[in-house]
Design a protein around this motif. Structure first.
Motif, PDB file in Angstrom:
ATOM      1  N   LEU A   1       0.818  -1.216   0.000  1.00  0.00           N
ATOM      2  CA  LEU A   1       0.000   0.000   0.000  1.00  0.00           C
ATOM      3  C   LEU A   1       0.848   1.261   0.000  1.00  0.00           C
ATOM      4  CD1 LEU A   1      -2.875  -0.921   2.494  1.00  0.00           C
ATOM      5  CD2 LEU A   1      -2.930  -0.917  -0.005  1.00  0.00           C
ATOM      6  N   HIS A   2       2.122   1.133   0.349  1.00  0.00           N
ATOM      7  CA  HIS A   2       2.974   2.319   0.366  1.00  0.00           C
ATOM      8  C   HIS A   2       3.903   2.319  -0.845  1.00  0.00           C
ATOM      9  CE1 HIS A   2       5.772   5.412   1.685  1.00  0.00           C
ATOM     10  NE2 HIS A   2       4.863   5.758   2.577  1.00  0.00           N
ATOM     11  N   PRO A   3       4.049   3.460  -1.505  1.00  0.00           N
ATOM     12  CA  PRO A   3       4.919   3.515  -2.689  1.00  0.00           C
ATOM     13  C   PRO A   3       6.360   3.074  -2.413  1.00  0.00           C
ATOM     14  CG  PRO A   3       3.557   5.482  -2.603  1.00  0.00           C
ATOM     15  CD  PRO A   3       3.296   4.733  -1.330  1.00  0.00           C
ATOM     16  N   TYR A   4       6.866   3.313  -1.203  1.00  0.00           N
ATOM     17  CA  TYR A   4       8.230   2.862  -0.926  1.00  0.00           C
ATOM     18  C   TYR A   4       8.291   1.337  -0.896  1.00  0.00           C
ATOM     19  CZ  TYR A   4      12.605   1.870   1.339  1.00  0.00           C
ATOM     20  OH  TYR A   4      13.833   1.335   1.621  1.00  0.00           O
TER      21      TYR A   4
ATOM     22  N   GLY B   1       6.729  17.564   4.929  1.00  0.00           N
ATOM     23  CA  GLY B   1       5.612  16.705   4.548  1.00  0.00           C
ATOM     24  C   GLY B   1       5.971  15.238   4.671  1.00  0.00           C
ATOM     25  N   CYS B   2       5.592  14.466   3.658  1.00  0.00           N
ATOM     26  CA  CYS B   2       5.936  13.050   3.638  1.00  0.00           C
ATOM     27  C   CYS B   2       7.425  12.925   3.338  1.00  0.00           C
ATOM     28  CB  CYS B   2       5.125  12.333   2.558  1.00  0.00           C
ATOM     29  SG  CYS B   2       5.625  10.628   2.312  1.00  0.00           S
ATOM     30  N   TYR B   3       8.172  12.220   4.218  1.00  0.00           N
ATOM     31  CA  TYR B   3       9.621  12.119   4.019  1.00  0.00           C
ATOM     32  C   TYR B   3       9.983  11.503   2.672  1.00  0.00           C
ATOM     33  CZ  TYR B   3      10.441  13.034   9.019  1.00  0.00           C
ATOM     34  OH  TYR B   3      10.504  13.591  10.255  1.00  0.00           O
ATOM     35  N   PHE B   4       9.078  10.735   2.138  1.00  0.00           N
ATOM     36  CA  PHE B   4       9.386  10.021   0.892  1.00  0.00           C
ATOM     37  C   PHE B   4       9.076  10.867  -0.343  1.00  0.00           C
ATOM     38  CE2 PHE B   4       8.352   6.367  -2.113  1.00  0.00           C
ATOM     39  CZ  PHE B   4       9.675   5.982  -2.277  1.00  0.00           C
ATOM     40  N   HIS B   5       8.481  12.054  -0.163  1.00  0.00           N
ATOM     41  CA  HIS B   5       7.960  12.728  -1.358  1.00  0.00           C
ATOM     42  C   HIS B   5       8.989  13.076  -2.437  1.00  0.00           C
ATOM     43  CE1 HIS B   5       8.671  16.938   0.274  1.00  0.00           C
ATOM     44  NE2 HIS B   5       8.917  17.114  -1.002  1.00  0.00           N
ATOM     45  N   PRO B   6      10.268  13.433  -2.074  1.00  0.00           N
ATOM     46  CA  PRO B   6      11.176  13.775  -3.173  1.00  0.00           C
ATOM     47  C   PRO B   6      11.466  12.589  -4.097  1.00  0.00           C
ATOM     48  CG  PRO B   6      12.051  14.528  -1.061  1.00  0.00           C
ATOM     49  CD  PRO B   6      10.902  13.625  -0.769  1.00  0.00           C
ATOM     50  N   ARG B   7      11.195  11.376  -3.638  1.00  0.00           N
ATOM     51  CA  ARG B   7      11.511  10.212  -4.450  1.00  0.00           C
ATOM     52  C   ARG B   7      10.262   9.445  -4.852  1.00  0.00           C
ATOM     53  NH1 ARG B   7      15.670   7.121  -0.755  1.00  0.00           N
ATOM     54  NH2 ARG B   7      16.562   6.308  -2.668  1.00  0.00           N
ATOM     55  N   CYS B   8       9.122   9.959  -4.507  1.00  0.00           N
ATOM     56  CA  CYS B   8       7.889   9.203  -4.745  1.00  0.00           C
ATOM     57  C   CYS B   8       7.309   9.563  -6.097  1.00  0.00           C
ATOM     58  CB  CYS B   8       6.867   9.510  -3.658  1.00  0.00           C
ATOM     59  SG  CYS B   8       5.303   8.654  -3.903  1.00  0.00           S
ATOM     60  N   ARG B   9       6.987   8.553  -6.885  1.00  0.00           N
ATOM     61  CA  ARG B   9       6.474   8.890  -8.215  1.00  0.00           C
ATOM     62  C   ARG B   9       4.982   9.206  -8.210  1.00  0.00           C
ATOM     63  NH1 ARG B   9       6.864   3.615 -11.911  1.00  0.00           N
ATOM     64  NH2 ARG B   9       5.822   2.102 -10.612  1.00  0.00           N
ATOM     65  N   TYR B  10       4.355   9.080  -7.047  1.00  0.00           N
ATOM     66  CA  TYR B  10       2.943   9.425  -6.976  1.00  0.00           C
ATOM     67  C   TYR B  10       2.709  10.726  -6.201  1.00  0.00           C
ATOM     68  CZ  TYR B  10       2.895   4.442  -7.997  1.00  0.00           C
ATOM     69  OH  TYR B  10       3.130   3.220  -8.539  1.00  0.00           O
ATOM     70  N   ALA B  11       3.809  11.401  -5.837  1.00  0.00           N
ATOM     71  CA  ALA B  11       3.682  12.554  -4.941  1.00  0.00           C
ATOM     72  C   ALA B  11       2.829  13.656  -5.559  1.00  0.00           C
ATOM     73  CB  ALA B  11       5.064  13.099  -4.608  1.00  0.00           C
ATOM     74  N   GLN B  12       2.017  14.285  -4.722  1.00  0.00           N
ATOM     75  CA  GLN B  12       1.217  15.429  -5.145  1.00  0.00           C
ATOM     76  C   GLN B  12       1.478  16.582  -4.183  1.00  0.00           C
ATOM     77  OE1 GLN B  12      -2.796  14.414  -6.056  1.00  0.00           O
ATOM     78  NE2 GLN B  12      -2.227  12.371  -6.757  1.00  0.00           N
TER      79      GLN B  12
ATOM     80  N   ARG C   1      -0.066  17.965  -1.814  1.00  0.00           N
ATOM     81  CA  ARG C   1      -0.350  17.730  -0.416  1.00  0.00           C
ATOM     82  C   ARG C   1       0.823  17.036   0.298  1.00  0.00           C
ATOM     83  NH1 ARG C   1      -5.038  13.660   1.465  1.00  0.00           N
ATOM     84  NH2 ARG C   1      -4.697  13.862   3.706  1.00  0.00           N
ATOM     85  N   CYS C   2       1.521  16.189  -0.433  1.00  0.00           N
ATOM     86  CA  CYS C   2       2.618  15.405   0.156  1.00  0.00           C
ATOM     87  C   CYS C   2       3.777  16.307   0.579  1.00  0.00           C
ATOM     88  CB  CYS C   2       3.116  14.383  -0.835  1.00  0.00           C
ATOM     89  SG  CYS C   2       1.804  13.348  -1.497  1.00  0.00           S
ATOM     90  N   HIS C   3       3.924  17.473  -0.043  1.00  0.00           N
ATOM     91  CA  HIS C   3       5.016  18.369   0.304  1.00  0.00           C
ATOM     92  C   HIS C   3       4.784  19.056   1.641  1.00  0.00           C
ATOM     93  CE1 HIS C   3       6.732  18.644  -3.944  1.00  0.00           C
ATOM     94  NE2 HIS C   3       5.739  17.787  -3.990  1.00  0.00           N
TER      95      HIS C   3
ATOM     96  N   ALA D   1       1.355   4.677   6.088  1.00  0.00           N
ATOM     97  CA  ALA D   1       1.481   6.122   6.236  1.00  0.00           C
ATOM     98  C   ALA D   1       1.637   6.746   4.853  1.00  0.00           C
ATOM     99  CB  ALA D   1       2.685   6.463   7.120  1.00  0.00           C
ATOM    100  N   CYS D   2       0.530   6.936   4.182  1.00  0.00           N
ATOM    101  CA  CYS D   2       0.544   7.590   2.872  1.00  0.00           C
ATOM    102  C   CYS D   2      -0.813   8.203   2.647  1.00  0.00           C
ATOM    103  CB  CYS D   2       0.864   6.571   1.766  1.00  0.00           C
ATOM    104  SG  CYS D   2       0.557   7.192   0.108  1.00  0.00           S
ATOM    105  N   HIS D   3      -0.824   9.440   2.155  1.00  0.00           N
ATOM    106  CA  HIS D   3      -2.099  10.123   1.960  1.00  0.00           C
ATOM    107  C   HIS D   3      -2.983   9.422   0.940  1.00  0.00           C
ATOM    108  CE1 HIS D   3      -0.770  13.358   4.417  1.00  0.00           C
ATOM    109  NE2 HIS D   3       0.187  13.754   3.599  1.00  0.00           N
ATOM    110  N   PHE D   4      -2.361   8.729   0.011  1.00  0.00           N
ATOM    111  CA  PHE D   4      -3.140   8.190  -1.101  1.00  0.00           C
ATOM    112  C   PHE D   4      -3.201   6.675  -1.110  1.00  0.00           C
ATOM    113  CE2 PHE D   4      -1.410  12.323  -2.288  1.00  0.00           C
ATOM    114  CZ  PHE D   4      -2.601  13.013  -2.473  1.00  0.00           C
ATOM    115  N   ALA D   5      -2.885   6.083   0.056  1.00  0.00           N
ATOM    116  CA  ALA D   5      -2.803   4.626   0.120  1.00  0.00           C
ATOM    117  C   ALA D   5      -4.047   3.950  -0.430  1.00  0.00           C
ATOM    118  CB  ALA D   5      -2.579   4.199   1.564  1.00  0.00           C
TER     119      ALA D   5
END
Ligand code: ATP
Ligand code: ATP
Ligand code: SF4
Ligand code: SF4
Ligand code: MG
Ligand code: MG
Lengths: 354, 336
Positions: free
Chosen positions: B251-254, B290-301, B303-305, B321-325
Motif C-alpha cells: 500500500l505504500h509507494p516505498y 511533509g511526507c519524508y518520501f515525497h522527493p523520491r515518490c512517483r505518486y507525490a502530489q 499535499r505530500c510536500h 502512512a501515505c495520503h493516497f494509500a
C-alpha cells in the motif's frame, strides 16, 4: 598497445593456501584455477567456509600466519606506463615490498567482507579514504579530500561532508560497507575484488551500488571478481561464474549457461535451496550434511557424502579432475566421464529452480 | 508481549574541534509496534533508516530519547517492565529474556576468547551450568548451527565470515531467550546454510515459543520467516501488514519500490518493471517537509510536500502512512 576486449587480466593457476594449525593442516584453498578477462565480471559462489575469501586474500597477498600460500601462480597483466604489458606473478613479489604495495589498494583493490571490522575504529573515515588516495594517486591532500567526499556522495551516503568526520561506530552497517566500497573504487582499480560487497544493503541501495560498479566497469574497463552468495546478483552482474566447494572450483562457465543448465550436482543443489518470494514453503531445502572439515582427507570426490547422484564404488574412489564440456563449461564430476555407472547423466533439473 | 510506543533516538551530530553539537540525526523518530508472543515481525528498510537502532533500543544498549518499551516476558505472571525507564541494575533480570544477534559478527566477538568461552559466556554469567555440562551445551549449539564441534578451542579470527555469523547466532540462542532481535542474521550465509539457519530459527520458535524481531534486507528471506512485516523509512514506519498481504499488494509507494528491486536468479524469470528510486536518500538530521518520501515518490502530489502522513489502520491488520494509500493501485512481487 591496443587493449583487446577479451585479454586476460588475472590468471590464477593451481593456487594452494593452507592454514597450519595445531590440529592439522586446513587446505582452505586447494588447487584453484581460474582467470578473469580485462573488464569482465567473474562471479564466485559457494557454501560458507569453502575458501572464497581466502582465495581473494591470497591474490591480495594478505594471508596471515598460520596461513601460507604454498603453491601456485597468480599472473597479473600489469600495464607499464610506457611499453608493453608485462605479466607479473604476484606470488613471487615480497608481500610487503614496494611493488606489491603499489598494486594492492590501487590497481587491485578489495572490498572486504565484514566492513566494520576492516575499518579502523580510531580514525575518521574521511582520513582513511584520503590516505589511500594519497598513497596511490599523484594528488594534493586537498584534492584527495575532494575525491573522497565525492566518492561518499556516489555511494549515496547522506551528508557526505559531515560524515567524513565520523567514526565507524557512528555509521550503520550498510554505511560502513559503502565507505569500504568508496575506498576501493577511489583509485580506479583495474581489478576490483568484491567480497560480499552488498550483504548489508537493502535492495534499492544495492541496485544503486551495483549500477555504480557497472558504470565504472564500462567506463574504466575495470574487471570485477564478485564473491557473493546472492545468486540473483550473480545472474545480473556476472559474465562468468565459478562455483567453489571445499577449496576447489567444481563448475565454471558462462553465467547464463550455468543458471539455465547447471551440471555439477552441487550447483544444482545450491540453486534448489533458494528462498523464493513466489512460493510458500514451510521448510527450505538444504543440502544435506555440512561442508566437511578442510582438515579431513576424503577419498574420491569431496562432495560425495552429500551428493544426490553419488555412485558407489566410483565417486568414493576416483578423484574427479576438471573436464571441459561443450559450451566451454568446466566441471569436476565423474558423471560426465567414462566412469559414470549410469547411461545418461541426470538431466539438469530445469524444474527445480524455476 | 512487547509494545513500543513513540520510540525515538536522536544522535547528536558534532563538528569542529570542540565537538559542538550542530544538529541531531533522528535515527529513530516515532516508531510504534507490538509483538505477539511466538510471532516473527520482519523489519525492512533502506540502509541507515534506523533498523539496528530500534533493535539496540529494545535491548537497551541505547537509552531512548523518548517513548516507551513495555515488555512482558512469559513465565513471570503479571511481570511487566518498562525497558525504556529502567537503569542497568533493574535491567539485569530482564536481560536473560532478551538476546540480540548482531549485524557485525566480527566486531561483536571478543578476539581473545575461544568459541567455547564466547558461546558459553551467557550460560556462565547466569550461573546456569559449568564444566562439562557447559561444554556439552556449547557443542550442541555448534552442531545446530552447522559448525564442527572440533572448532571449540579456536579463536574468532580462524573462521570465515559466515562461520562467525553462526557463532553469534549460537551465542544468542543458548540461553533460550524469550525475545530475539536478529539483525541481519543470515546476510553472510550462502543459500544452503541460510536455509539451515532459517529452519533452525523456525524450529526453535515452535519448540520454545520464541518471538523474533527479524531485521533483514533480503525480502525473500523476510517473507519466508515473518508473520508480519514492518517497512521503515528514515526513522519511521511507513507500512505494517501481514507478510503475504504486504508482498501481494503493498500500500505504500516505498514498499512497492523495494519489492520491484529484488533480483531473481535464473533466466526463467521475467522481471517486472524495476522502480529505480531517483533522488537522494533523505538526510535524517534534516528530513524533507511533509511526507519524508515525497522527493523520491512517483505518486507525490502537492499535499505530500506539506502534510506528514501518519501511520493509519486502513484495513484489518494493515497500517500505512501515505495520503493516497487507498487510491493507489501498487504492484506486488512474485505474483506474475
Ligand atoms: N586464520 C585462519 N586460521 C585457520 N583457518 C582459517 C583461517 N581463515 C580461514 N580459515 C578456514 O578456511 C576456510 C575457508 O575460509 P574462507 O574465509 O575463505 O571461507 P568463505 O568461502 O569466504 O566463507 P564465507 O562465505 O562464510 O565467508 C574455512 O573453513 C575457515 O575456517
Ligand atoms: N552511535 C551512533 N552515533 C551517531 N550516529 C549513529 C549511531 N548509531 C547509528 N547512528 C546513525 O543513525 C542512523 C541509523 O543507523 P542504523 O544503524 O539504525 O541503520 P540501519 O537501518 O540498521 O542501517 P543498515 O541497514 O545500513 O544497517 C544512521 O544515520 C547512523 O549513522
Ligand atoms: S563425482 Fe560423484 S559424488 Fe562427486 S559430484 Fe559427481 S556424482 Fe556427485
Ligand atoms: S504521502 Fe505522497 S509522497 Fe508520501 S508516499 Fe504517499 S503519495 Fe508518496
Ligand atoms: Mg568469506
Ligand atoms: Mg543495521
Amino acid at each position: 598497445m591496443t587493449v583487446q576486449p577479451n585479454d586476460t587480466l588475472l590468471e590464477v593457476k593451481d593456487l594452494q593456501t593452507h592454514f597450519f594449525m595445531a590440529e592439522g593442516v586446513a587446505k582452505a584453498v586447494d588447487s584453484t584455477t581460474f582467470s578473469i578477462g580485462r573488464g569482465k565480471v567473474l562471479g564466485v559462489v559457494g557454501e560458507s567456509g569453502c575458501g572464497k575469501s581466502v582465495t581473494a586474500r591470497s591474490i591480495m597477498r594478505m594471508v596471515r600466519p598460520p596461513g601460507h600460500t604454498v603453491d601456485g601462480e597468480i599472473l597479473y597483466a600489469r600495464a607499464a606506463e610506457t611499453g608493453p604489458t608485462t605479466s607479473v606473478d604476484l606470488l613471487q613479489l615480497p608481500a610487503t615490498g614496494a611493488e606489491m604495495r603499489s598494486i594492492r589498494g590501487g590497481e587491485i583493490s578489495m572490498i572486504f567482507q565484514e566492513p566494520r571490522a576492516s575499518l579502523s575504529p580510531v580514525h575518521r573515515i574521511g582520513d582513511q579514504i584520503t590516505e589511500n588516495i594519497l598513497l596511490h594517486q599523484p594528488v594534493s591532500p586537498a584534492e584527495a579530500e575532494d575525491i573522497a567526499t565525492d566518492m561518499l556522495q556516489q555511494v549515496h551516503i547522506p551528508l557526505p561532508e559531515q560524515r567524513m568526520g565520523a567514526f565507524a561506530h557512528q555509521l550503520s552497517g550498510g554505511m560502513c560497507q559503502r565507505v569500504m566500497i568508496a575506498m576501493a573504487l577511489s583509485c580506479h582499480p583495474n581489478l576490483l575484488i568484491a567480497d560480499e560487497p552488498t550483504t548489508a544493503l537493502d535492495v534499492t541501495t544495492e541496485a544503486q551500488i551495483l549500477e555504480l560498479m557497472q558504470g565504472l566497469q564500462a567506463d574504466l574497463n575495470m574487471a570485477i571478481m564478485f564473491i557473493t552468495h546472492d545468486l540473483g546478483v550473480v545472474a545480473d552482474m556476472a559474465d562468468e561464474v565459478a562455483v567453489m566447494y571445499l577449496g576447489k572450483i567444481v563448475e565454471r562457465g558462462a553465467a547464463a549457461d550455468i543458471f539455465r543448465d547447471p551440471k555439477h550436482p552441487y550447483t544444482i543443489a545450491l540453486l534448489e535451496s533458494l528462498p523464493r518470494m513466489d512460493q510458500k514453503r514451510e521448510w527450505l531445502q538444504t543440502i544435506r550434511g555440512v561442508v566437511p572439515d578442510p582438515y579431513s582427507t576424503l577419498s574420491g570426490c569431496p562432495f560425495h557424502p552429500r551428493c544426490a547422484d553419488f555412485m558407489p564404488g566410483v565417486c568414493d574412489e576416483i578423484v574427479p579432475q576438471p573436464i571441459t564440456l561443450e559450451d566451454e563449461r568446466e566441471v569436476r564430476c565423474l558423471l560426465y566421464t567414462e566412469h559414470a555407472t549410469r547411461e545418461t547423466p541426470p538431466p539438469a533439473e530445469e524444474a527445480s529452480h524455476q | 508481549m512487547l509494545e513500543v510506543n513513540g520510540l525515538k533516538k536522536h544522535f547528536p551530530l558534532t563538528s569542529g574541534l570542540f565537538s559542538k553539537v550542530v544538529s541531531h540525526i533522528k535515527a529513530v523518530d516515532g516508531v510504534d509496534f507490538t509483538l505477539q508472543k511466538g510471532e516473527t515481525l520482519g523489519l525492512v528498510g533502506e540502509s541507515g533508516c534506523g533498523k539496528t537502532t530500534v533493535g539496540r533500543l529494545i535491548m537497551r544498549l541505547y537509552a531512548p530519547t523518548a517513548g516507551d518499551i513495555n515488555f512482558r516476558p512469559h513465565g513471570e505472571e503479571g511481570a511487566q517492565y518498562d525497558l525504556g525507564a529502567l537503569d542497568n541494575k533493574a535491567l539485569r533480570p530482564v536481560r536473560t529474556h532478551l538476546q540480540m544477534i548482531f549485524q557485525d559478527p566480527y566486531t561483536s566477538l571478543n578476539p581473545r576468547k575461544t568459541i567455547l568461552d564466547i558461546i558459553g559466556e551467557p550460560l556462565r554469567l547466569n550461573g546456569m551450568s559449568r564444566g562439562s555440562e557447559l561444554e556439552d551445551r556449547v557443542v550442541e549449539m555448534l552442531r545446530l548451527v552447522g559448525l564442527r564441534p572440533e572448532y571449540i578451542t579456536r579463536y574468532p579470527h580462524a573462521f570465515s565470515g559466515g562461520q562467525r555469523q553462526r557463532i553469534g547466532i549460537a551465542r544468542a540462542l543458548i540461553l533460550n531467550p524469550t525475545l530475539v532481535i536478529a539483525d541481519e542474521p543470515v546476510s553472510a550465509l550462502d543459500v544452503s546454510v541460510q536455509a539451515q539457519i532459517l529452519n533452525l530459527l523456525k524450529f526453535l520458535q515452535r519448540e520454545l515459543d520464541l518471538t523474533y524481531l527479524f531485521i533483514a534486507h533480503d525480502l525473500g528471506v523476510v517473507k519466508h520467516i515473518s508473520d508480519r512485516v514492518a517497512v521503515m523509512y528514515v526513522g519511521k514506519l511507513v507500512e505494517l501488514a501481514e507478510a503475504d498481504d504486504l508482498y501481494r499488494k503493498p500500500l505504500h509507494p516505498y514498499t512497492e519500490a523495494l519489492l520491484s528491486a529484488v533480483h531473481v536468479a535464473g533466466p526463467a524469470h521475467s522481471q517486472g518493471e524495476r522502480i529505480v528510486l531517483e533522488g537522494e536518500v533523505a538526510d535524517p538530521s534534516n528530513p524533507p517537509s511533509g511526507c519524508y518520501f515525497h522527493p523520491r515518490c512517483r505518486y507525490a502530489q502537492d499535499r505530500c510536500h506539506q502534510e506528514t502522513p501518519e501511520l493509519q489502520n486502513v484495513a484489518k491488520d494493515r497500517y500505512v502512512a501515505c495520503h493516497f494509500a487507498e487510491e493507489l493501485d501498487l504492484a506486488g512481487a512474485g505474483t506474475t
